[in-house]
Every structure is written in structure tokens, then in C-alpha cells.
Design a protein around this motif. Structure first.
Motif, short mmCIF file in Angstrom:
data_model
loop_
_atom_site.label_atom_id
_atom_site.label_comp_id
_atom_site.label_asym_id
_atom_site.label_seq_id
_atom_site.Cartn_x
_atom_site.Cartn_y
_atom_site.Cartn_z
N GLU A 116 -59.10 36.87 -77.77
CA GLU A 116 -57.76 37.19 -77.28
C GLU A 116 -57.10 38.21 -78.19
OE1 GLU A 116 -55.65 33.52 -76.96
OE2 GLU A 116 -56.77 32.84 -75.20
N ARG A 117 -56.23 39.02 -77.59
CA ARG A 117 -55.58 40.08 -78.34
C ARG A 117 -54.64 39.49 -79.39
NH1 ARG A 117 -51.42 44.44 -75.63
NH2 ARG A 117 -50.84 45.54 -77.55
N LEU A 118 -54.68 40.06 -80.58
CA LEU A 118 -53.80 39.60 -81.66
C LEU A 118 -53.24 40.83 -82.37
CD1 LEU A 118 -52.83 36.99 -83.09
CD2 LEU A 118 -54.67 37.32 -84.75
N SER A 119 -51.93 40.93 -82.39
CA SER A 119 -51.27 42.08 -83.01
C SER A 119 -51.28 41.94 -84.53
CB SER A 119 -49.83 42.17 -82.51
OG SER A 119 -49.06 41.09 -83.02
N PRO A 120 -50.96 43.01 -85.26
CA PRO A 120 -50.86 42.90 -86.73
C PRO A 120 -49.86 41.83 -87.16
CG PRO A 120 -50.95 45.20 -86.08
CD PRO A 120 -50.84 44.41 -84.81
N LEU A 121 -48.73 41.70 -86.43
CA LEU A 121 -47.77 40.66 -86.76
C LEU A 121 -48.38 39.27 -86.59
CD1 LEU A 121 -44.88 39.77 -87.47
CD2 LEU A 121 -44.33 39.89 -85.01
N GLY A 122 -49.16 39.08 -85.53
CA GLY A 122 -49.81 37.80 -85.31
C GLY A 122 -50.83 37.49 -86.39
N PHE A 124 -50.82 38.64 -89.47
CA PHE A 124 -50.04 38.33 -90.67
C PHE A 124 -49.53 36.90 -90.62
CE2 PHE A 124 -45.76 37.91 -92.49
CZ PHE A 124 -46.05 38.15 -93.84
N GLY A 125 -49.07 36.47 -89.43
CA GLY A 125 -48.57 35.11 -89.29
C GLY A 125 -49.65 34.07 -89.54
N LEU A 126 -50.85 34.31 -89.03
CA LEU A 126 -51.96 33.38 -89.26
C LEU A 126 -52.27 33.26 -90.75
CD1 LEU A 126 -54.52 34.25 -86.42
CD2 LEU A 126 -52.97 32.29 -86.55
N ILE A 127 -52.38 34.40 -91.41
CA ILE A 127 -52.70 34.39 -92.84
C ILE A 127 -51.62 33.68 -93.64
CG2 ILE A 127 -53.07 35.84 -94.87
CD1 ILE A 127 -54.28 37.95 -92.98
N ALA A 128 -50.35 34.01 -93.33
CA ALA A 128 -49.23 33.38 -94.04
C ALA A 128 -49.17 31.89 -93.78
CB ALA A 128 -47.92 34.04 -93.60
N GLY A 129 -49.37 31.48 -92.52
CA GLY A 129 -49.29 30.06 -92.18
C GLY A 129 -50.33 29.24 -92.91
N PHE A 130 -51.57 29.69 -92.90
CA PHE A 130 -52.62 28.94 -93.58
C PHE A 130 -52.46 29.01 -95.10
CE2 PHE A 130 -54.94 29.66 -89.48
CZ PHE A 130 -54.99 28.32 -89.13
N ALA A 131 -51.89 30.09 -95.60
CA ALA A 131 -51.60 30.17 -97.03
C ALA A 131 -50.56 29.12 -97.42
CB ALA A 131 -51.10 31.58 -97.38
N GLY A 132 -49.56 28.91 -96.55
CA GLY A 132 -48.56 27.89 -96.80
C GLY A 132 -49.18 26.50 -96.86
N PHE A 246 -41.92 26.45 -84.84
CA PHE A 246 -41.88 26.83 -86.25
C PHE A 246 -40.95 25.92 -87.06
CE2 PHE A 246 -37.87 28.92 -85.36
CZ PHE A 246 -37.23 29.03 -86.58
N LEU A 247 -40.09 25.18 -86.36
CA LEU A 247 -39.17 24.26 -87.04
C LEU A 247 -39.80 22.90 -87.34
CD1 LEU A 247 -35.92 24.99 -84.98
CD2 LEU A 247 -36.35 25.63 -87.36
N THR A 248 -40.96 22.61 -86.74
CA THR A 248 -41.58 21.29 -86.92
C THR A 248 -41.83 20.93 -88.38
OG1 THR A 248 -42.59 21.40 -84.72
CG2 THR A 248 -43.53 19.83 -86.28
N PRO A 249 -42.46 21.80 -89.18
CA PRO A 249 -42.67 21.42 -90.58
C PRO A 249 -41.37 21.26 -91.34
CG PRO A 249 -43.24 23.73 -90.25
CD PRO A 249 -43.03 23.14 -88.89
N VAL A 250 -40.36 22.06 -91.02
CA VAL A 250 -39.08 21.98 -91.72
C VAL A 250 -38.40 20.65 -91.42
CG1 VAL A 250 -36.82 23.04 -92.02
CG2 VAL A 250 -38.82 24.48 -91.60
N PHE A 251 -38.23 20.34 -90.14
CA PHE A 251 -37.57 19.10 -89.75
C PHE A 251 -38.41 17.88 -90.14
CE2 PHE A 251 -35.00 21.19 -86.07
CZ PHE A 251 -34.07 21.63 -87.00
N GLY A 252 -39.74 17.97 -89.95
CA GLY A 252 -40.60 16.83 -90.26
C GLY A 252 -40.52 16.41 -91.70
N ALA A 281 -44.01 34.13 -86.71
CA ALA A 281 -44.62 35.45 -86.53
C ALA A 281 -45.67 35.43 -85.42
CB ALA A 281 -45.25 35.92 -87.85
N VAL A 282 -46.49 34.39 -85.39
CA VAL A 282 -47.51 34.27 -84.34
C VAL A 282 -46.87 34.18 -82.96
CG1 VAL A 282 -49.31 32.77 -83.40
CG2 VAL A 282 -49.26 33.25 -85.84
N GLN A 283 -45.83 33.35 -82.83
CA GLN A 283 -45.18 33.19 -81.54
C GLN A 283 -44.46 34.48 -81.10
OE1 GLN A 283 -45.84 30.78 -79.68
NE2 GLN A 283 -46.81 29.45 -81.17
N LEU A 284 -43.83 35.17 -82.04
CA LEU A 284 -43.16 36.43 -81.71
C LEU A 284 -44.17 37.49 -81.28
CD1 LEU A 284 -40.43 36.65 -84.49
CD2 LEU A 284 -40.10 36.11 -82.07
N SER A 285 -45.34 37.47 -81.91
CA SER A 285 -46.38 38.45 -81.53
C SER A 285 -46.86 38.16 -80.11
CB SER A 285 -47.56 38.38 -82.51
OG SER A 285 -48.31 37.19 -82.34
#
Length: 291
Positions: A116-122, A124-132, A246-252, A281-285
């Protein structure tokens, strides 16, 4: 996106995230698989009764039955089953963090496996998310988090991600949303009842705290959050609605800290912020791709 949609999205995220805390209370006093099976039995019956009252039918299309069975097993039995068992040994905040990575896993598998198509923003979001996730879990593992419970959470998130990618066109055909959700819950209840009979000894410490947590889990994250979610999807579309995940980890993490007194440190705060940013970032992409 109007103010009402934003309010609905915030309400959904808050309700959905609170389930990890109420679940932690339940599994401390009752066997997890049996409790979850009973929860789905009640929720499923209520959902079907309401669906019939609204004129919905259980005469689904073949694609809908396939999706209903797959999601009943993968989402209700595997994803939540793994999480409920895991929370007998890991903190609610850990389960919430791992579960929140599901959109990241879907994005990664869609890109790698389904091309599936993934933009540079997407990306970046994957890398950042798993880094977190790595930031938080590295600190938690050093602090003595149960690795078995952690792996169960990971397996649960993978099961839900695979089901999400596999099911296509599930909304077409007869029946109705509430009927499909109710049937999924009954399928999950049946699978979990068998698993509980094979693996658990039924022993329940019935207390007002347990009863309150159980009723809350059925009514709020179970039924109310599901209803709000579908209303939100109908209002702004599935892609935009998914942004609120994206709010799930914050609220959880926040709810677990307030209600259960789970400790947090700077690793958790940094990791949650990075994960939330990655999911956003992933969802916005995806929104940009849809346009």
C-alpha cells in the motif's frame, strides 16, 4: 471537522482508553477469560436485542459473515483475550501503550505486505511510533515488567492488525452495524468460554469494586464507545475518525496513573508523546492519500 465531531472523538478516545484500567480491576479478582466471555455474552445479547428493535436483520451477506467471524475471533477472542490475560501480570498503562500501536502495525504491514502507498509523512510516523514504544519498553524491561505478559499484548495487537487488513468490504450487504457488532461479541464469547474451560479454574472474589468495574466495562467502553465510534465514522468518515486513536496512549496512561496509582517517569512521558505523534502522522498521511 466541526466541534461536535471533535467532542465525539475525544469522548470515544477517553472511553476506549479507560477500558484498560477497568479491566485491570476485573482480572485482579476474577479469571480473565471467563470474565471476558461473560462480558461479551451480555454485550452481544444486548446489542442483538437493540438491533432487532431497530429493524436490523442477522441475514448478512457472505462477506459480512466472513468479516463477523474473523473479527469475532481476532478482535474479541484473541486481541482482548491476550490483553485481559496479560493484565494479570502487567500494568494497565503497558497494555494501553502496546494496544495503541495497532494503527502503526496496520500501516507497517499494509506497506510491507500489501504494497500500500505510504507517504514520507506516514513513514516518519511509523518510525517515530515504534521508536516511542522502544523508549518505554526499554525502561520497563529494566524495571522488571513481565516479558510473558508483554508478549501477550504484542500478539493481541498483531491479531487485530491482521484482521483489520484482511477484511475488505465488510460493510456491504444486509444486516446492520449494531447486529454485526452483537454477533461478533457472541462469537468471541463462545471462543473464550472454550478457552476458559480448558485453561482456567473459576474462582471469583465478588466485591462492589469488581461489580462496578464489570458493569462500567460493558456499558461505557463496550457499548457507548462503540456507538459513538460508528456515529463519528458516519459524520466524518473512517479515515478522519481514526485520527483520534493517537490519544489512546495518552489517555490510557493518564487514567491508569490517576485511578490505579501506577507510577510514571520521564521515559513514559517521552515515549507516549512520540507514539501519539507517530500515530497522528500515519493517520494524517492516510487522509492525504484519500484526497
Amino acid at each position: 471537522m466541526d466541534l461536535r465531531a471533535i467532542g465525539m472523538g475525544l469522548a470515544f478516545a477517553l472511553m476506549w482508553s479507560s477500558a484498560f484500567t477497568s479491566t485491570h480491576i476485573i482480572v485482579a479478582q476474577a479469571p480473565p477469560l471467563a470474565s471476558l466471555s461473560f462480558r461479551f455474552l451480555i454485550s452481544g445479547v444486548l446489542g442483538i436485542v437493540l438491533a432487532l428493535a431497530l429493524g436490523q436483520s442477522w441475514r448478512l451477506s457472505r462477506a459480512q459473515w466472513r468479516a463477523t467471524i474473523l473479527f469475532g475471533i481476532c478482535q474479541n477472542a484473541l486481541y482482548l483475550g491476550f490483553n485481559w490475560v496479560a493484565m494479570t501480570t502487567v500494568a494497565a498503562s503497558v497494555a494501553a501503550i502496546i494496544a495503541s500501536t495497532m494503527p502503526l502495525i496496520v500501516g507497517a504491514l499494509g506497506w510491507i505486505v500489501f504494497r500500500e502507498r505510504l507517504s514520507p509523512l506516514g513513514l516518519f510516523g511509523l518510525i517515530a511510533g515504534f521508536a516511542g514504544v522502544a523508549i518505554i519498553m526499554g525502561a520497563r524491561l529494566q524495571g522488571g515488567v513481565d516479558p510473558h505478559g508483554l508478549m501477550l499484548c504484542v500478539f493481541g495487537a498483531l491479531a487485530l492488525a491482521v484482521a483489520t487488513l484482511t477484511v475488505r468490504g465488510a460493510s456491504s450487504g444486509g444486516g446492520g452495524v449494531l447486529m454485526v457488532v452483537g454477533l461478533q461479541m457472541l462469537i468471541g464469547a463462545a471462543v473464550l468460554a472454550v478457552a476458559s474451560g480448558l485453561a482456567e479454574t473459576i474462582s471469583v472474589d465478588v466485591t462492589p469494586k469488581l461489580a462496578t468495574a464489570f458493569i462500567y466495562t460493558i456499558l461505557v467502553p463496550g457499548l457507548a464507545a462503540t456507538w459513538i465510534w460508528f456515529q463519528l465514522v458516519g459524520r466524518i468518515g473512517a479515515v478522519r475518525a481514526a485520527t483520534f486513536h493517537f490519544l489512546t496512549p495518552v489517555f490510557g496512561v493518564a487514567i491508569a496513573a490517576v485511578v490505579l496509582g501506577e507510577s510514571l517517569d520521564w521515559h513514559d512521558a517521552l515515549g507516549v508523546a512520540v507514539i501519539a505523534g507517530g500515530i497522528l502522522a500515519v493517520q494524517l498521511s492516510k487522509q492525504k492519500v484519500v484526497r
